[in-house]
Scaffold this motif. Sequence first.
Motif, PDB file in Angstrom:
ATOM      1  N   ALA A  51      25.934  -7.820   6.614  1.00 29.95           N
ATOM      2  CA  ALA A  51      25.179  -8.921   7.235  1.00 29.95           C
ATOM      3  C   ALA A  51      25.342  -8.898   8.746  1.00 29.95           C
ATOM      4  O   ALA A  51      24.369  -9.082   9.498  1.00 29.95           O
ATOM      5  N   ASP A  52      26.563  -8.647   9.228  1.00 32.22           N
ATOM      6  CA  ASP A  52      26.791  -8.533  10.676  1.00 32.22           C
ATOM      7  C   ASP A  52      26.013  -7.361  11.257  1.00 32.22           C
ATOM      8  O   ASP A  52      25.419  -7.466  12.349  1.00 32.22           O
TER       9      ASP A  52
ATOM     10  N   LEU B 144      33.215  -8.447   0.775  1.00 30.77           N
ATOM     11  CA  LEU B 144      33.536  -7.849   2.069  1.00 30.77           C
ATOM     12  C   LEU B 144      32.416  -6.935   2.546  1.00 30.77           C
ATOM     13  O   LEU B 144      32.042  -6.943   3.723  1.00 30.77           O
ATOM     14  N   VAL B 145      31.886  -6.128   1.630  1.00 26.56           N
ATOM     15  CA  VAL B 145      30.755  -5.263   1.988  1.00 26.56           C
ATOM     16  C   VAL B 145      29.577  -6.113   2.442  1.00 26.56           C
ATOM     17  O   VAL B 145      28.895  -5.796   3.426  1.00 26.56           O
ATOM     18  N   ALA B 146      29.326  -7.229   1.748  1.00 29.75           N
ATOM     19  CA  ALA B 146      28.212  -8.109   2.111  1.00 29.75           C
ATOM     20  C   ALA B 146      28.400  -8.689   3.510  1.00 29.75           C
ATOM     21  O   ALA B 146      27.457  -8.722   4.318  1.00 29.75           O
TER      22      ALA B 146
ATOM     23  N   GLY C 286      25.667   1.104   3.444  1.00 29.89           N
ATOM     24  CA  GLY C 286      24.984   1.000   4.723  1.00 29.89           C
ATOM     25  C   GLY C 286      24.141   2.226   5.036  1.00 29.89           C
ATOM     26  O   GLY C 286      23.015   2.116   5.540  1.00 29.89           O
ATOM     27  N   ALA C 287      24.682   3.406   4.715  1.00 27.29           N
ATOM     28  CA  ALA C 287      23.938   4.639   4.986  1.00 27.29           C
ATOM     29  C   ALA C 287      22.701   4.747   4.108  1.00 27.29           C
ATOM     30  O   ALA C 287      21.618   5.140   4.571  1.00 27.29           O
TER      31      ALA C 287
ATOM     32  N   ALA D 130      22.873  -7.268  14.049  1.00 27.75           N
ATOM     33  CA  ALA D 130      23.018  -6.526  15.296  1.00 27.75           C
ATOM     34  C   ALA D 130      22.041  -5.361  15.424  1.00 27.75           C
ATOM     35  O   ALA D 130      21.940  -4.753  16.496  1.00 27.75           O
ATOM     36  N   ALA D 131      21.315  -5.044  14.355  1.00 31.01           N
ATOM     37  CA  ALA D 131      20.406  -3.899  14.380  1.00 31.01           C
ATOM     38  C   ALA D 131      19.207  -4.178  15.279  1.00 31.01           C
ATOM     39  O   ALA D 131      18.790  -5.335  15.444  1.00 31.01           O
TER      40      ALA D 131
END
Length: 359
Positions: free
Chosen positions: A195-196, A189-191, A342-343, A200-201
């Motif tokens: 990835a999304d 789930l974290v992956a 993510g951070a 979007a970055a």
Amino acid sequence: MNESGRSRWGDGRWSTRASFQNKLAAVERLGASAAVIVNPPGVAGLRGAELLQPGRGVRAYVNIPVLHLSRAAGERLVAAADPEARSLMDLRKRSDAGGFAVELKSTASLEARFVTEPFHVENLVGVLPGRGALAAEHVVVGAHIDHLGRGRGAGGRGARSVQVADAASEGVVYPGADDNASGVAGMLLVAARLADEYRAAPPDAELRTVAFIAFNAEESGAIGSRYYVANPLAPLTQHALMVNLSSIGRIERSRLHLQGLASGTGLAEFVAPLLEASSLDVLAGLRFTGVGDHTPFQRAEVPVLHAFGDRHADQRTPRDTADKVNVCEALAAVDLLHGIVGAVAAWPQRFEFEPRTPR
């Protein structure tokens, strides 16, 4: 322990000092040449009959030889060595009354033979490429994909089949829904979320590469993670953090353990706002109370975090089934760990490894 075989400390739970890791480390610091462990009689619960699996994990605890004897073998050893002919229960009750050491004034010769069978297993690795100046640095998110198969009777490792009524016969499946299908599901789930976010970055965003690894053979001594540390995707000096997800499927009373916050300089302060914002009661630990796939990274001087729920009676038994998974609390743990990974992936600074984790 008290008369019913439970810890006399706190609410009856064993303290972290009761772990094999801390006990063995303590006697090694005191100069012991070796350690012989015998489980005391009368212990409540399933722990009292468990033995460490040969060669599994102990090498990550200490650098001295360790033998774990059955209670029957321990009784014979004490009977042969103690001139006062005290039983294990006699010694246990004396220990319950206060700290002590008994000098047996005897010499023992112990020999162990190991028979090993090679099994070829694979780690499963998915890589989310980074960007910009941080792309060469790696964050590893790991969870062990193996469990106990069909228990001891069919070559499993560490199963409690001898103690569980519904696993008395050979060939009973150990589903491992919490330990550790829940950790693997959380990692996936974290992956998917990261990835999304990476897609979007902005094009000029600087992001670390994240490796998602389903480690194999953790139950046999963190073999898969030890292999990765010896054969990393990038030099270990380029690894900023390792996050280990283990048994997040049976979180009770909203309690999640997150250990290793002192393994990197400034790491505890960095994640503090994320812990505060979580819906879970995060028990933030500076040190570690056990070993797992995070341990080889820690030994290789990579900062690590280990997330897991409270131990429960179904762990490492055939009763660890998917219908008992607490999905809502597991998703809350995923939310937190996704936020942390993510951070860190976007944070321009590094958390320097702290070699001395506070006790």
